[in-house]
Enzyme design. Structure first.
Site, PDB file in Angstrom:
ATOM      1  CE1 TYR A  77      -3.981   2.225   0.645  1.00 23.26           C
ATOM      2  CE2 TYR A  77      -2.746   3.136   2.612  1.00 23.26           C
ATOM      3  CZ  TYR A  77      -3.744   2.901   1.634  1.00 23.26           C
ATOM      4  OH  TYR A  77      -4.690   4.012   1.837  1.00 23.26           O
ATOM      5  NE  ARG A 134      -7.025  12.733  -6.596  1.00 22.40           N
ATOM      6  CZ  ARG A 134      -6.730  11.791  -5.678  1.00 22.40           C
ATOM      7  NH1 ARG A 134      -5.910  10.688  -5.610  1.00 22.40           N
ATOM      8  NH2 ARG A 134      -7.770  11.538  -4.795  1.00 22.40           N
ATOM      9  CE  LYS A 167      -6.530   3.835  -1.396  1.00 24.79           C
ATOM     10  NZ  LYS A 167      -6.694   4.757  -0.185  1.00 24.79           N
ATOM     11  CD  GLU A 193      -9.109   5.098  -3.215  1.00 30.08           C
ATOM     12  OE1 GLU A 193      -9.886   4.661  -2.616  1.00 30.08           O
ATOM     13  OE2 GLU A 193      -8.218   6.159  -2.911  1.00 30.08           O
ATOM     14  CG  ASP A 194      -6.456   7.495  -6.399  1.00 26.36           C
ATOM     15  OD1 ASP A 194      -7.045   7.712  -5.164  1.00 26.36           O
ATOM     16  OD2 ASP A 194      -5.388   6.939  -6.043  1.00 26.36           O
ATOM     17  CG  ASN A 250     -11.494  17.441  -8.062  1.00 28.62           C
ATOM     18  OD1 ASN A 250     -12.544  17.435  -7.609  1.00 28.62           O
ATOM     19  ND2 ASN A 250     -10.324  17.915  -7.597  1.00 28.62           N
ATOM     20  CG  ASP A 278     -10.847   5.506   0.790  1.00 26.70           C
ATOM     21  OD1 ASP A 278     -11.415   5.500   1.805  1.00 26.70           O
ATOM     22  OD2 ASP A 278      -9.720   5.438   0.565  1.00 26.70           O
ATOM     23  CG  ASP A 279      -9.468   9.140  -3.502  1.00 28.08           C
ATOM     24  OD1 ASP A 279      -8.435   8.977  -2.793  1.00 28.08           O
ATOM     25  OD2 ASP A 279      -9.928   8.432  -4.449  1.00 28.08           O
ATOM     26  CG  ASN A 306      -0.156   9.613   0.671  1.00 23.56           C
ATOM     27  OD1 ASN A 306       1.007   9.730   1.150  1.00 23.56           O
ATOM     28  ND2 ASN A 306      -1.217   9.122   1.019  1.00 23.56           N
TER      29      ASN A 306
HETATM   30  O1  LIG Z   1      -3.940   5.778  -0.999  1.00 24.38           O
HETATM   31  C1  LIG Z   1      -3.513   6.539  -0.191  1.00 24.38           C
HETATM   32  O2  LIG Z   1      -2.532   6.549   0.544  1.00 24.38           O
HETATM   33  C2  LIG Z   1      -4.237   7.634   0.038  1.00 24.38           C
HETATM   34  C3  LIG Z   1      -5.419   7.952  -0.886  1.00 24.38           C
HETATM   35  O3  LIG Z   1      -6.331   7.427  -1.290  1.00 24.38           O
HETATM   36  C4  LIG Z   1      -4.982   9.151  -2.054  1.00 24.38           C
HETATM   37  O4  LIG Z   1      -3.822   9.549  -1.812  1.00 24.38           O
HETATM   38  O5  LIG Z   1      -5.539   9.085  -3.125  1.00 24.38           O
HETATM   39 MG   LIG Z   2      -7.125   7.514  -3.402  1.00 27.43          MG
END
Ligand SMILES: O=C([O-])CC(=O)C(=O)O
Ligand SMILES: [Mg+2]
Length: 577
Positions: free
Chosen positions: A116, A169, A187, A259-260, A263, A282-283, A424
């Site tokens: 991760y 993203r 994840k 996830e990601d 925007n 989650d974001d 991150n």
């Molecule tokens: O994955 C991670 O550490 C946190 C997160 O969801 C991101 O930055 O998009």
């Molecule tokens: Mg993320």
């Protein structure tokens, strides 16, 4: 699995259970060795090897899973390169799934950063290099019209939680297209490693709709479609078809974790789907859960209430708005009205303070909710001077944007400035822990988004809190699927956030830890799962009936069993269906 008549089943059984032996069913020995689900490697006993016809294919040593874990851990530690450690772990997972999860359960503190954040970031940058079949399902925009058929190719039939990205993203990197696929894999691994979700319930998916980053797309090794992203209408039709296909294939209780996603797409999809499907982002929501828990701890340490704080966000994207929204709800719960709650939240995006009348014009409806009625301010330093925030949250992926001047101002206005540099990977973080402590002369309560070693400043050792959604989403997913939640309402996220902060002890506060230590992540996930289940039953959100009498036993019973014998038992249960 093909259905068998009772008679056929009887004929196929080789049922020999003596001591710790457990050999049953029609699966051949070689197939068990090759299948990550059944493989025990050198833990097959001599008798099992003889019965299964694999005697001689393994060296005569018979190891316990504990011995195997230690051997794997030694091999893992001997690898110098981070990306090679990642590869080692995903290969182990593909060969022997239970051993992989047992290793994570035993040495999570050392191993999790390699499946991760932060190493998963490296994996996205080297996606063709680390690709391994079959870890993720790829559905492309060219599959439009028959998404259901692609979904059907995934070998596990009983999927209950999907983590999906479109690569729009990826972390702080922006559009990575299909090369973002390690993110949903990472994840989903945490669902099992931290919350005990059975791995065959988890499906990581990468939707390949193209990539607008020409550098990524034109790389000769790029593995995705060599095209740009489609216009909004076509994109939305494709994602709608995907959501409908998920429900047709796995039923309405299958949870979809976004996830990601880029925007604007992320917000639009969340608004459209949140009460239609079992889903969350989650974001946006996950980041909010964990940041609110860390803010609550920081308020506690500095002997203040939430309403005493003013929060300035550097960045106004998914995490910023997710945190701002949950904070807004929490402030209102403390008795503030809408205006009072909003007045405590300022956002700054790449064009400056989010204000109604700034010359750059148009603001999205999501930012507009927090726009200030005042003159535009461009620089972060000037926003800090004007607003005098007590909390500064970096979610902008602008490396170094918490400059020395910004940090010194925070220390000037606050006895205990609260500073989260959450972006991150660390190369995108707004500042380092060292910069935060140095420029606030050790006064700050600091958190980063990736794991960091303790920092020694002026002879004192400080633990660095990792404000990352990994404290929240595994337990939320486990709780949601355990009770077949219909929707994830704001209350679910507030419950998860309170659970995390309730697990902080006075000792943690004494050490300026804003979240429980990382070795409590599994406890955190379990407590969140139980509290989410309880909340869901109380609020009529749980579809699984009847209500459980003992919620903790109910959740525990549904968790992944790390013993090898459980593989055969689960297989037999499926087989008997
Ligand atoms: O994955 C991670 O550490 C946190 C997160 O969801 C991101 O930055 O998009
Ligand atoms: Mg993320």
């Amino acid at each position: 699995m093909p259905k068998k008549s009772k008679k056929q089943k009887k004929q196929n059984e080789v049922n020999f259970t003596g001591g710790d032996m457990y050999v049953q069913g029609e699966i051949s020995g070689l197939m068990r060795l090759k299948d990550k689900f059944f493989n025990k490697d050198t833990a097959f006993t001599i008798e099992e090897r003889q019965l299964l016809g694999i005697h001689g294919l393994l060296p005569p040593v018979v190891r316990t899973i504990e011995d195997q874990v230690e051997l794997c851990f030694m091999q893992f530690l001997d690898i110098d390169e981070d990306l090679m450690r990642y590869c080692y772990l995903i290969r182990l997972a593909a060969r022997n799934e239970r051993l992989f999860y047992k290793l994570l359960a035993t040495h999570g503190d050392k191993c999790l950063p390699y499946v991760y954040t932060p190493t998963v970031a490296l994996a996205t940058l080297h996606a063709p290099y680390v690709f391994q079949f079959p870890v993720v399902l790829f559905i492309t925009i060219e599959d439009k019209g028959h998404v259901y058929n692609v979904l059907k190719n995934w070998p596990q039939p009983d999927v209950r939680a999907i983590c999906v990205t479109d690569g729009g993203r990826i972390l702080g990197f922006g559009d990575m297209g299909l090369h973002g696929y390690p993110i949903p894999k990472g994840k989903a691994t945490l669902y099992t490693a931290l919350a005990g979700v059975r791995p065959h319930y988890c499906l990581p998916i990468c939707l390949d709709v193209g990539c607008n980053n020409s550098e990524v797309r034109e790389d000769p090794l790029y593995m995705g479609l060599k095209r740009k992203r489609p216009a909004r209408a076509e994109y939305d039709e494709f994602v709608d078809e995907f959501m409908e296909a998920v429900v047709s294939r796995y039923g309405p209780n299958c949870l979809v974790h976004f996830e990601d996603i880029g925007n604007t797409d992320a917000f639009r999809l969340l608004t459209k789907y949140r009460f239609k499907y079992t889903m969350f982002n989650d974001d946006i929501q996950g980041a909010g859960v964990v940041a609110l828990a860390a803010i609550a701890s920081a308020a506690n340490i500095s002997n203040t209430k939430l309403e005493d704080h003013r929060v300035l966000f550097q960045g106004a994207g998914e995490a910023a708005l997710g945190i701002a929204n949950i904070l807004f709800i929490a402030l209102k719960t403390e008795g503030l009205d809408d205006n009072e709650a909003r007045s405590r939240i300022w956002l700054r995006d790449s064009k400056g303070l989010v204000a109604y009348n700034r010359p750059q014009g148009h603001l999205s409806e999501y930012k507009l909710a927090f726009a200030r009625k005042r003159a535009a301010i461009e620089k972060l330093e000037d926003c800090v001077r004007e607003f005098k925030p007590t909390i500064l949250i970096g979610v902008s992926a602008q490396h170094g944007s918490f400059s020395r001047e910004v940090l010194e101002l925070m220390a000037l206005y606050n006895k205990r400035p609260i500073i989260f540099a959450m972006s991150n990977p660390p190369s995108k973080a707004e500042c380092t822990a060292e910069a935060a402590f140095t420029h606030t002369r050790g006064k700050c309560l600091f958190a980063s988004g990736s794991p960091s070693p303790p920092l020694v400043y002026a002879g004192e050792t400080y633990h660095i809190t990792q404000v990352n959604s990994l404290y929240g989403f595994p337990g939320i997913v486990m709780g949601a699927i355990a009770c077949c939640i219909s929707h994830l309402t704001p209350g679910v996220f507030i419950v998860a956030s309170h659970t995390i902060s309730s697990l902080c002890t006075d000792d943690d506060y004494h050490q300026c830890r804003l979240l429980p230590p990382l070795n409590k992540l599994t406890l955190c996930a379990f407590e969140i799962a139980c509290n989410v289940v309880e909340y869901a039953y109380k609020n009529n959100l749980a579809r699984r009936k009847p209500d459980p009498i003992d919620i903790r036993a109910f959740v525990k019973h549904q968790m992944y069993d790390l013993n090898y014998e459980a593989a055969i038992k689960t297989w037999l249960q499926e087989y008997e269906k």
